[in-house]
Design a protein around this motif. Structure first.
Motif, PDB file in Angstrom:
ATOM      1  N   VAL A 130       0.823  -1.225   0.000  1.00  0.00           N
ATOM      2  CA  VAL A 130       0.000   0.000   0.000  1.00  0.00           C
ATOM      3  C   VAL A 130       0.854   1.271   0.000  1.00  0.00           C
ATOM      4  O   VAL A 130       0.329   2.357  -0.204  1.00  0.00           O
ATOM      5  CB  VAL A 130      -0.944   0.058   1.232  1.00  0.00           C
ATOM      6  CG1 VAL A 130      -2.089  -0.924   1.095  1.00  0.00           C
ATOM      7  CG2 VAL A 130      -0.182  -0.160   2.520  1.00  0.00           C
ATOM      8  N   PHE A 131       2.150   1.130   0.270  1.00  0.00           N
ATOM      9  CA  PHE A 131       3.005   2.322   0.343  1.00  0.00           C
ATOM     10  C   PHE A 131       3.896   2.489  -0.897  1.00  0.00           C
ATOM     11  O   PHE A 131       4.668   3.435  -0.990  1.00  0.00           O
ATOM     12  CB  PHE A 131       3.901   2.264   1.593  1.00  0.00           C
ATOM     13  CG  PHE A 131       3.135   2.066   2.877  1.00  0.00           C
ATOM     14  CD1 PHE A 131       2.170   2.981   3.278  1.00  0.00           C
ATOM     15  CD2 PHE A 131       3.372   0.966   3.691  1.00  0.00           C
ATOM     16  CE1 PHE A 131       1.461   2.800   4.466  1.00  0.00           C
ATOM     17  CE2 PHE A 131       2.670   0.775   4.878  1.00  0.00           C
ATOM     18  CZ  PHE A 131       1.719   1.700   5.263  1.00  0.00           C
ATOM     19  N   TYR A 132       3.800   1.526  -1.802  1.00  0.00           N
ATOM     20  CA  TYR A 132       4.743   1.490  -2.937  1.00  0.00           C
ATOM     21  C   TYR A 132       4.677   2.757  -3.789  1.00  0.00           C
ATOM     22  O   TYR A 132       5.714   3.360  -4.101  1.00  0.00           O
ATOM     23  CB  TYR A 132       4.455   0.244  -3.786  1.00  0.00           C
ATOM     24  CG  TYR A 132       5.481  -0.047  -4.837  1.00  0.00           C
ATOM     25  CD1 TYR A 132       6.799  -0.317  -4.500  1.00  0.00           C
ATOM     26  CD2 TYR A 132       5.129  -0.069  -6.192  1.00  0.00           C
ATOM     27  CE1 TYR A 132       7.737  -0.598  -5.474  1.00  0.00           C
ATOM     28  CE2 TYR A 132       6.065  -0.355  -7.172  1.00  0.00           C
ATOM     29  CZ  TYR A 132       7.368  -0.617  -6.808  1.00  0.00           C
ATOM     30  OH  TYR A 132       8.295  -0.905  -7.776  1.00  0.00           O
ATOM     31  N   ARG A 133       3.453   3.160  -4.157  1.00  0.00           N
ATOM     32  CA  ARG A 133       3.303   4.368  -4.988  1.00  0.00           C
ATOM     33  C   ARG A 133       4.007   5.555  -4.352  1.00  0.00           C
ATOM     34  O   ARG A 133       4.737   6.295  -4.998  1.00  0.00           O
ATOM     35  CB  ARG A 133       1.822   4.738  -5.105  1.00  0.00           C
ATOM     36  CG  ARG A 133       1.094   4.016  -6.175  1.00  0.00           C
ATOM     37  CD  ARG A 133      -0.246   4.680  -6.452  1.00  0.00           C
ATOM     38  NE  ARG A 133      -0.992   3.879  -7.408  1.00  0.00           N
ATOM     39  CZ  ARG A 133      -1.956   3.023  -7.064  1.00  0.00           C
ATOM     40  NH1 ARG A 133      -2.320   2.887  -5.811  1.00  0.00           N
ATOM     41  NH2 ARG A 133      -2.567   2.312  -7.992  1.00  0.00           N
ATOM     42  N   GLN A 134       3.746   5.717  -3.054  1.00  0.00           N
ATOM     43  CA  GLN A 134       4.303   6.861  -2.316  1.00  0.00           C
ATOM     44  C   GLN A 134       5.832   6.820  -2.297  1.00  0.00           C
ATOM     45  O   GLN A 134       6.486   7.850  -2.445  1.00  0.00           O
ATOM     46  CB  GLN A 134       3.771   6.727  -0.892  1.00  0.00           C
ATOM     47  CG  GLN A 134       3.588   7.987  -0.134  1.00  0.00           C
ATOM     48  CD  GLN A 134       3.124   7.656   1.284  1.00  0.00           C
ATOM     49  OE1 GLN A 134       2.429   6.658   1.521  1.00  0.00           O
ATOM     50  NE2 GLN A 134       3.521   8.457   2.238  1.00  0.00           N
ATOM     51  N   LYS A 135       6.392   5.629  -2.110  1.00  0.00           N
ATOM     52  CA  LYS A 135       7.857   5.504  -2.046  1.00  0.00           C
ATOM     53  C   LYS A 135       8.471   5.880  -3.392  1.00  0.00           C
ATOM     54  O   LYS A 135       9.442   6.640  -3.467  1.00  0.00           O
ATOM     55  CB  LYS A 135       8.249   4.059  -1.666  1.00  0.00           C
ATOM     56  CG  LYS A 135       7.955   3.711  -0.227  1.00  0.00           C
ATOM     57  CD  LYS A 135       8.446   2.304   0.154  1.00  0.00           C
ATOM     58  CE  LYS A 135       7.400   1.239  -0.016  1.00  0.00           C
ATOM     59  NZ  LYS A 135       7.724  -0.050   0.631  1.00  0.00           N
ATOM     60  N   CYS A 136       7.901   5.342  -4.485  1.00  0.00           N
ATOM     61  CA  CYS A 136       8.448   5.625  -5.825  1.00  0.00           C
ATOM     62  C   CYS A 136       8.270   7.100  -6.151  1.00  0.00           C
ATOM     63  O   CYS A 136       9.191   7.747  -6.673  1.00  0.00           O
ATOM     64  CB  CYS A 136       7.738   4.791  -6.887  1.00  0.00           C
ATOM     65  SG  CYS A 136       7.934   3.031  -6.647  1.00  0.00           S
ATOM     66  N   ASP A 137       7.095   7.618  -5.833  1.00  0.00           N
ATOM     67  CA  ASP A 137       6.797   9.005  -6.185  1.00  0.00           C
ATOM     68  C   ASP A 137       7.741   9.975  -5.478  1.00  0.00           C
ATOM     69  O   ASP A 137       8.246  10.922  -6.093  1.00  0.00           O
ATOM     70  CB  ASP A 137       5.335   9.281  -5.806  1.00  0.00           C
ATOM     71  CG  ASP A 137       4.967  10.719  -6.081  1.00  0.00           C
ATOM     72  OD1 ASP A 137       5.009  11.095  -7.255  1.00  0.00           O
ATOM     73  OD2 ASP A 137       4.684  11.467  -5.113  1.00  0.00           O
ATOM     74  N   VAL A 284       5.659   2.362   6.824  1.00  0.00           N
ATOM     75  CA  VAL A 284       5.471   3.154   5.601  1.00  0.00           C
ATOM     76  C   VAL A 284       6.620   3.009   4.605  1.00  0.00           C
ATOM     77  O   VAL A 284       6.439   2.437   3.540  1.00  0.00           O
ATOM     78  CB  VAL A 284       5.198   4.653   5.890  1.00  0.00           C
ATOM     79  CG1 VAL A 284       4.884   5.414   4.589  1.00  0.00           C
ATOM     80  CG2 VAL A 284       4.053   4.830   6.875  1.00  0.00           C
ATOM     81  N   SER A 285       7.792   3.543   4.957  1.00  0.00           N
ATOM     82  CA  SER A 285       8.782   3.671   3.886  1.00  0.00           C
ATOM     83  C   SER A 285       9.949   2.698   3.957  1.00  0.00           C
ATOM     84  O   SER A 285      10.900   2.824   3.188  1.00  0.00           O
ATOM     85  CB  SER A 285       9.300   5.114   3.841  1.00  0.00           C
ATOM     86  OG  SER A 285       9.390   5.663   5.121  1.00  0.00           O
ATOM     87  N   ASP A 286       9.915   1.723   4.856  1.00  0.00           N
ATOM     88  CA  ASP A 286      11.076   0.827   4.968  1.00  0.00           C
ATOM     89  C   ASP A 286      11.301   0.002   3.690  1.00  0.00           C
ATOM     90  O   ASP A 286      10.365  -0.307   2.963  1.00  0.00           O
ATOM     91  CB  ASP A 286      10.916  -0.093   6.181  1.00  0.00           C
ATOM     92  CG  ASP A 286      11.198   0.665   7.482  1.00  0.00           C
ATOM     93  OD1 ASP A 286      11.099   1.906   7.476  1.00  0.00           O
ATOM     94  OD2 ASP A 286      11.525   0.019   8.484  1.00  0.00           O
TER      95      ASP A 286
END
Ligand code: F6P
Ligand code: MG
Length: 454
Positions: A130-137, A284-286
């Motif tokens: 669920v956090f993948y988009r945010q990490k890449c963005d 979230v971002s690990d």
């Protein structure tokens, strides 16, 4: 085998535990539900839609439990390698505890495990992040700092030939100190604290060393940088050492870790680097395996930065190609032990994951990146700021076989140790002058423990 200070808990209103359990975690979960809903709306197959709706329903139940402060139930057996560890810890220590009265560290980790469970029991979405988009963005919006580093470090690290032996060592020392700070401050871009960052916020968080170095070093309140250099400079004499990174965040922080690890290899200080990531989305971002692969591949093949010049893009490709080659040659190894995604602090690492402890004890130096790893090292308890680091990390320093450990952490939560004998006064002064100093990420620590031979 516990420290003498109380662990922070959600009901401690004076601590960041309270704001986290009360509002940050529900906000993060709400965003995660939005992400999964977006994915749902992109699906066409009925089977997949029905499967994902069930995941979203489970996230809704988790939201009810979290906001209603429910008791912590056991984790469903979803086949993950860590289920037994989780349920043992719950049964042994946290029977009947709820999100607010369990130790903050455990309750927060438990929330991420429950979030994983929403997906792990599904047929099609068990690996969904669920956090993948945010990490890449966020990485794609970090172009300034990304290119600043790639333009400097794409060329293999070389020391001018005409320098004396002393001059060479000094040049290497300065580069080591600078890149340690790059690696440290890379930890400021943690997405669990900064949701929806603007480009300006991203930029201001991404210090890449250079002129800024002396100023940023002033904010390192517990500073063992010199001791760290003394530790690292002798590794080469043992025909190179093994250095481990217990990773924290994906994207920019991981990129900084890789720049640093690249330098350690090229300079001959280390001959092998082992990176330890998470098995599933965490805090979230690990970094997960997918984030690791994404970074290396996107540097080589990606089109994340349409505004960049050809020279800049070439510098990224060169870095990525070199790093992928390290992996092929076994000079860089990515690992993911189940223990890293549990609620245990590292005071329990040697007893709950003896294989991992043994594995780490063979390393010449283990870097622990970031705030969460620091909380785990120190038991996330109210230790005074003057507590020496090796006392604060208990068995990770005192057990036979404990490796040398360096914690590179920007301070984002209550536990602060290793500030020296007048550390309590330093902390009191900051409390009075800058009340949010423990959560702003403006300050940091670089702390070293010498370990204990086995
Ligand atoms: O302490 C605040 C916090 O957001 C925690 O919730 C979490 O432990 C941590 O910071 C995340 O930061 P990092 O990515 O540096 O571990
Ligand atoms: Mg993190």
């Amino acid at each position: 085998n516990n420290p003498p200070w109380p662990a922070y808990r959600g009901y401690h209103e004076y601590s960041f535990a309270h704001a986290t359990m009360q509002s940050r975690l529900p906000t993060i979960l709400g965003k995660a539900i939005e992400d999964a809903t977006r994915t749902l709306n992109e699906q066409s197959s009925e089977e997949r839609i029905v499967d994902l709706v069930a995941c979203i329903d489970r996230m809704g139940e988790l939201m009810t439990d979290l906001s209603g402060n429910a008791k912590l139930r056991p984790i469903i057996d979803d086949g993950e390698a860590d289920v037994a560890l989780w349920n043992k810890e719950i049964a042994k220590y946290f029977q009947g505890k709820d999100f607010m009265n369990a130790p903050w560290l455990f309750a927060e980790a438990y929330k991420y495990r429950r979030l994983h469970e929403c997906f792990s029991v599904s047929k099609f979405f068990h690996d969904y992040d669920v956090f993948y988009r945010q990490k890449c963005d966020t990485f794609s919006r970090s172009s300034d700092a990304v290119f600043e580093l790639s333009m400097r470090f794409a060329d293999p690290f070389k020391i001018a030939e005409d320098l004396s032996a002393e001059g060479k060592l000094e040049a290497e020392r300065l580069m080591f100190l600078e890149l340690t700070q790059v690696c440290l401050w890379g930890n400021a871009t943690d997405l669990s604290l900064l949701i929806n960052m603007t480009e300006e916020q991203i930029k201001s968080l991404q210090s890449t060393g250079g002129d800024n170095l002396a100023a940023t070093e002033k904010n390192i309140l517990g500073n063992h940088l010199n001791g760290l250099w003394d530790t690292v400079k002798v590794l080469r004499d043992r025909t190179g050492g093994r250095v481990d990174f217990v990773l924290d965040n994906a994207g920019f922080e991981l990129y900084c870790d890789c720049v640093y690890a690249d330098f350690l290899l090229q300079s001959g200080l280390a001959t092998q680097i082992r990176f330890h990531g998470k098995r599933y989305p965490w805090f979230v971002s690990d970094v997960t395996k997918k984030d690791w692969e994404w970074l290396l591949n996107t540097l080589v093949y990606g089109q994340l930065f349409p505004q960049a010049s050809d020279v800049e893009l070439e510098s990224l490709r060169r870095l990525g190609t070199r790093w992928k080659q390290y992996e092929k040659e076994g000079k860089w190894v990515y690992e993911q032990h189940p223990f890293w995604c549990t609620g245990y602090t590292f005071w329990d690492l040697h007893s709950e994951a003896p294989d991992l402890f043994l594995h780490l004890s063979r390393s010449d130096l283990v870097f622990f990146k970031g705030d969460l790893n620091h909380r785990k090292l120190t038991y996330d308890c109210a230790a005074p700021a003057s507590t020496p680091f090796d006392v604060a990390i208990g068995p990770m320093a005192s057990s036979a076989g404990a490796p040398k450990i360096a914690s590179l952490r920007t301070i984002k939560s209550d536990v602060v140790v290793g500030l020296g004998s007048d550390g309590d006064t330093t902390a009191e002064k900051l409390d009075a002058k800058e009340p949010g100093w423990k959560i702003s990420g403006k300050y940091a620590v670089v702390l070293l423990s010498e370990g204990r031979p086995g």
